[in-house]
Design an enzyme around this catalytic site. Structure first.
Site, mmCIF file in Angstrom:
data_model
loop_
_atom_site.group_PDB
_atom_site.id
_atom_site.type_symbol
_atom_site.label_atom_id
_atom_site.label_comp_id
_atom_site.label_asym_id
_atom_site.label_seq_id
_atom_site.Cartn_x
_atom_site.Cartn_y
_atom_site.Cartn_z
ATOM 1 N N HIS A 54 -11.212 -1.960 3.414
ATOM 2 C CA HIS A 54 -11.084 -1.654 4.850
ATOM 3 C C HIS A 54 -11.782 -0.358 5.240
ATOM 4 O O HIS A 54 -11.841 -0.004 6.426
ATOM 5 C CB HIS A 54 -9.596 -1.573 5.201
ATOM 6 C CG HIS A 54 -8.911 -0.455 4.486
ATOM 7 N ND1 HIS A 54 -8.706 -0.453 3.111
ATOM 8 C CD2 HIS A 54 -8.445 0.725 4.926
ATOM 9 C CE1 HIS A 54 -8.124 0.666 2.757
ATOM 10 N NE2 HIS A 54 -7.950 1.409 3.832
ATOM 11 N N ASP A 55 -12.292 0.362 4.219
ATOM 12 C CA ASP A 55 -12.992 1.635 4.498
ATOM 13 C C ASP A 55 -14.504 1.492 4.381
ATOM 14 O O ASP A 55 -15.223 2.461 4.632
ATOM 15 C CB ASP A 55 -12.578 2.715 3.471
ATOM 16 C CG ASP A 55 -11.147 3.160 3.608
ATOM 17 O OD1 ASP A 55 -10.575 3.592 2.601
ATOM 18 O OD2 ASP A 55 -10.601 3.066 4.726
ATOM 19 N N ASP A 72 -2.784 4.919 -2.404
ATOM 20 C CA ASP A 72 -3.765 5.580 -1.554
ATOM 21 C C ASP A 72 -4.065 6.987 -2.078
ATOM 22 O O ASP A 72 -3.146 7.790 -2.271
ATOM 23 C CB ASP A 72 -3.151 5.684 -0.156
ATOM 24 C CG ASP A 72 -4.139 6.086 0.899
ATOM 25 O OD1 ASP A 72 -5.075 5.318 1.132
ATOM 26 O OD2 ASP A 72 -3.982 7.177 1.473
ATOM 27 N N GLU A 98 -6.226 4.444 -5.973
ATOM 28 C CA GLU A 98 -7.502 4.737 -5.316
ATOM 29 C C GLU A 98 -7.909 6.131 -5.760
ATOM 30 O O GLU A 98 -7.234 7.107 -5.450
ATOM 31 C CB GLU A 98 -7.379 4.701 -3.790
ATOM 32 C CG GLU A 98 -8.709 4.955 -3.107
ATOM 33 C CD GLU A 98 -8.572 5.294 -1.629
ATOM 34 O OE1 GLU A 98 -7.516 5.808 -1.227
ATOM 35 O OE2 GLU A 98 -9.528 5.053 -0.865
ATOM 36 N N ASP A 112 0.867 -1.182 0.000
ATOM 37 C CA ASP A 112 0.000 0.000 0.000
ATOM 38 C C ASP A 112 0.909 1.239 0.000
ATOM 39 O O ASP A 112 1.714 1.415 0.923
ATOM 40 C CB ASP A 112 -0.899 -0.007 1.243
ATOM 41 C CG ASP A 112 -2.220 0.709 1.000
ATOM 42 O OD1 ASP A 112 -3.257 0.207 1.473
ATOM 43 O OD2 ASP A 112 -2.214 1.753 0.306
HETATM 44 O O1 TEU Z 1 -9.086 6.476 1.965
HETATM 45 C C1 TEU Z 1 -9.437 7.603 1.197
HETATM 46 C C2 TEU Z 1 -10.698 8.147 1.628
HETATM 47 O O2 TEU Z 1 -11.060 9.241 1.283
HETATM 48 C C3 TEU Z 1 -11.518 7.337 2.534
HETATM 49 O O3 TEU Z 1 -11.111 7.734 3.818
HETATM 50 C C4 TEU Z 1 -12.964 7.597 2.313
HETATM 51 O O4 TEU Z 1 -13.168 8.931 2.050
HETATM 52 C C5 TEU Z 1 -13.742 7.308 3.525
HETATM 53 O O5 TEU Z 1 -13.084 6.316 4.239
HETATM 54 C C6 TEU Z 1 -15.094 6.864 3.101
HETATM 55 O O6 TEU Z 1 -15.646 6.148 4.148
HETATM 56 C C7 TEU Z 1 -7.709 6.178 1.976
HETATM 57 C C8 TEU Z 1 -7.511 4.936 2.819
HETATM 58 O O7 TEU Z 1 -8.167 3.841 2.190
HETATM 59 C C9 TEU Z 1 -8.087 5.226 4.178
HETATM 60 O O8 TEU Z 1 -8.061 4.066 5.005
HETATM 61 C C10 TEU Z 1 -7.294 6.339 4.807
HETATM 62 O O9 TEU Z 1 -7.915 6.706 6.040
HETATM 63 C C11 TEU Z 1 -7.231 7.576 3.901
HETATM 64 O O10 TEU Z 1 -6.989 7.267 2.534
HETATM 65 C C12 TEU Z 1 -6.079 8.465 4.330
HETATM 66 O O11 TEU Z 1 -4.867 7.798 4.051
#
Ligand code: TEU
Length: 544
Positions: free
Chosen positions: A321-322, A203, A245, A107
């Protein structure tokens, strides 16, 4: 040239027929007894993943980090966080995975670092340092807001200036306009490539072209220049998978990223279908109760046809994971848990693109029944709750949103068996509570049941490896009842029909041909032939 011809001309890569498995290391397997997953725990389960059939693991960050955002706030890109182990454990995971023909996708979090990264420590302590311009400082903030609530600007007492953080205050954004910074990043990427990794998940990579003074964050004017430069300076010389992403991508933009001639990335994660989880143009917490199936059909059809073969490549996912567990928000995690899980898997995995499975998805893990804020860990949810409470939103409403759509739903420990803490840890208490349904939903039980969701995923993964039509065939959405998602994948002489009833209700369906070969199914097709109806969550693929 016919579309299919264009595909056949397209250089095939290993990731065209691969399925990728995402591991959130904190929640996969603890071997040290501290209640937190670690690298040794991943190595311990490589045989399980080899049995599932996946080609690569996307490993969420394991680098040194103060863990403000559970590792997406990196303080040393070339060191392993103590809680996950050390570099020897990382090297051992890479070598053991390689023995099983499993690649490791790291990542890459380079839109920001941790505020404890040496670069930011120097930048903060010495405003005249070269590292100061590795970040984005202004005398006054503008109206940019953080994804994690509040202003995106934090004042630094020492200099009185403000630094930009589109995420937490402890995640200062990097200034990609600085060429020295960019080359430091490329050096780090080449360190990991030299270790034999299989690629990078990038990311929020669509943010690195930001123009803060114009309040432009995603899809900035220099974004693709940076990616072309990165490609040439690092992974472009290797056959690696690179997936960006990109929350704001459209098919047109996705073509810029993934068209082979552009020499940028392999593919991107676009989130248009995920946007159906909440009301249009509202924050994600303003969720909707029911999936708009016609809208889902329109979105997937657009991405399957406009990101046309040979000009780009799709990723395919329901979970990460989000995101909340798709089974709980768009499936039926009660009486039709496994069958609706199979239906969602069949629908997604037979489209054109590279599928991603999030840990636990293959055994039908579900959202967690959070009922108090004390149970919630994720900074995004915690900050949202603080802001919402301050704005007069009731804790009941806040918990309803977190229970449905909060990121912790994806981060509860992997459920391995029906022993204490689902076999995830020997500690008295895991870092985040195990879902109370672990005695019913766990790997051991799934492996013992030949009809389980696990074996549907295993078969879909095998199909993708063995059957070229999954790459080469085109996509045609069929006109059906609202809750039926049906499409055909066609080559010159072959037509595959995929039909899924995305509902708890019986649906009329007369589309079965007289003669066909069943490719995969979660139901009895004779029943459908006889009744002309699909039972709840019926799903199948046939070769016409
Ligand atoms: O996520 C990008 C992001 O914008 C997400 O946080 C999303 O907006 C939100 O979770 C929607 O529920 C990436 C990673 O996947 C995330 O885990 C990180 O918190 C974020 O970037 C910052 O690095």
């Amino acid at each position: 040239m016919k579309k299919n011809e264009k595909v056949r001309q397209m250089k095939k890569h290993w990731w065209h027929q691969a399925t990728i498995y995402q591991i959130y290391p904190r929640s996969f397997q603890d071997t040290s007894g501290n209640g937190i997953g670690d690298l040794k725990g991943i190595t311990q389960h490589l045989d399980y993943l080899q049995n599932l059939g996946i080609t690569a693991i996307w490993l969420s960050p394991v680098y040194q980090s103060p863990m403000d955002d559970n590792g997406y706030d990196i303080s040393d890109y070339q060191a392993i966080a103590d809680i996950f182990g050390d570099m020897a454990d990382m090297d051992y995971l890479l070598s053991e995975a390689k023995k099983r023909d499993i690649k490791i996708i790291m990542d890459l979090v380079v839109n920001h670092t941790s505020d404890e990264h040496a670069w930011f420590v120097e930048a903060r302590e010495n405003p005249q340092s070269p590292e100061r311009d590795f970040y984005i400082w202004r005398d006054q903030p503008n109206d940019l807001m953080s994804t994690f609530s509040g202003s995106a600007w934090q004042q630094d007492p020492a200099s009185g200036q403000y630094y930009l953080h589109l995420f937490s205050k402890k995640q200062p954004d990097l200034n990609w306009e600085n060429p020295d910074l960019r080359h430091k990043i490329y050096e780090m990427m080449n360190f990991w490539i030299a270790k034999g990794i299989g690629g990078f998940r990038m990311d929020v990579i669509d943010l690195i072209g930001k123009i803060p003074d114009l309040e432009i964050t995603g899809n900035g004017p220099k974004l693709h220049d940076y990616l072309k430069e990165m490609n040439q300076a690092t992974f472009g010389k290797h056959d690696l998978l690179t997936v960006g992403e990109t929350w704001g991508a459209t098919p047109e933009i996705a073509k810029q990223y993934s068209c082979p001639e552009n020499k940028e990335l392999s593919m991107v994660f676009q989130f248009e279908h995920i946007g159906l989880q909440h009301k249009p143009n509202r924050p994600k917490w303003d969720f909707v109760d029911e999936l708009d199936v016609p809208a889902l059909k329109r979105i997937f059809s657009k991405w399957q046809t406009e990101l046309e073969l040979g000009q780009g490549w799709n990723s395919l996912f329901w979970n990460n994971h989000d995101l909340p567990r798709v089974l709980s928000i768009w499936g039926n995690d009660q009486e039709h848990r496994q069958k609706s899980g199979k239906a969602l898997a069949i629908l997604l995995h037979l489209m054109c693109g590279t599928p991603y499975i999030y840990q636990g998805e293959e055994i039908g893990m579900t959202n967690y029944p959070f009922d108090t804020l004390e149970q919630v860990d994720d900074i995004e949810s915690v900050n949202y709750a603080k802001e919402a409470l301050a704005n007069g939103v009731s804790e009941v409403a806040i918990m309803e949103s977190i229970r449905r759509i909060g990121r912790d739903n994806a981060r509860t420990p992997m459920q391995w068996d029906d022993s204490l803490h689902a076999g995830f840890t020997s500690a008295d208490k895991p870092w985040l509570a195990v879902n109370p349904n672990y005695k019913e939903i766990n790997v051991a039980k799934a492996l013992a049941d030949k009809e389980s969701l696990f074996y549907t995923y295993q078969k879909l993964i095998t199909l993708r490896k063995e059957q070229d039509w999954l790459v080469d065939a085109d996509f045609n959405l069929l006109e059906t009842a609202d809750k039926i998602f049906a499409y055909e994948r066609r080559l010159e002489k072959e037509t595959y029909l995929i039909v899924v009833n995305l509902s708890n209700q019986t649906q009329d369906f007369e589309g079965l041909p007289a003669h066909y070969q069943t490719i995969i199914s979660n139901t009895d097709l004779n029943h459908i032939e006889k009744t002309g109806q699909l039972a709840a969550w019926d799903a199948f693929c046939i070769k016409k």
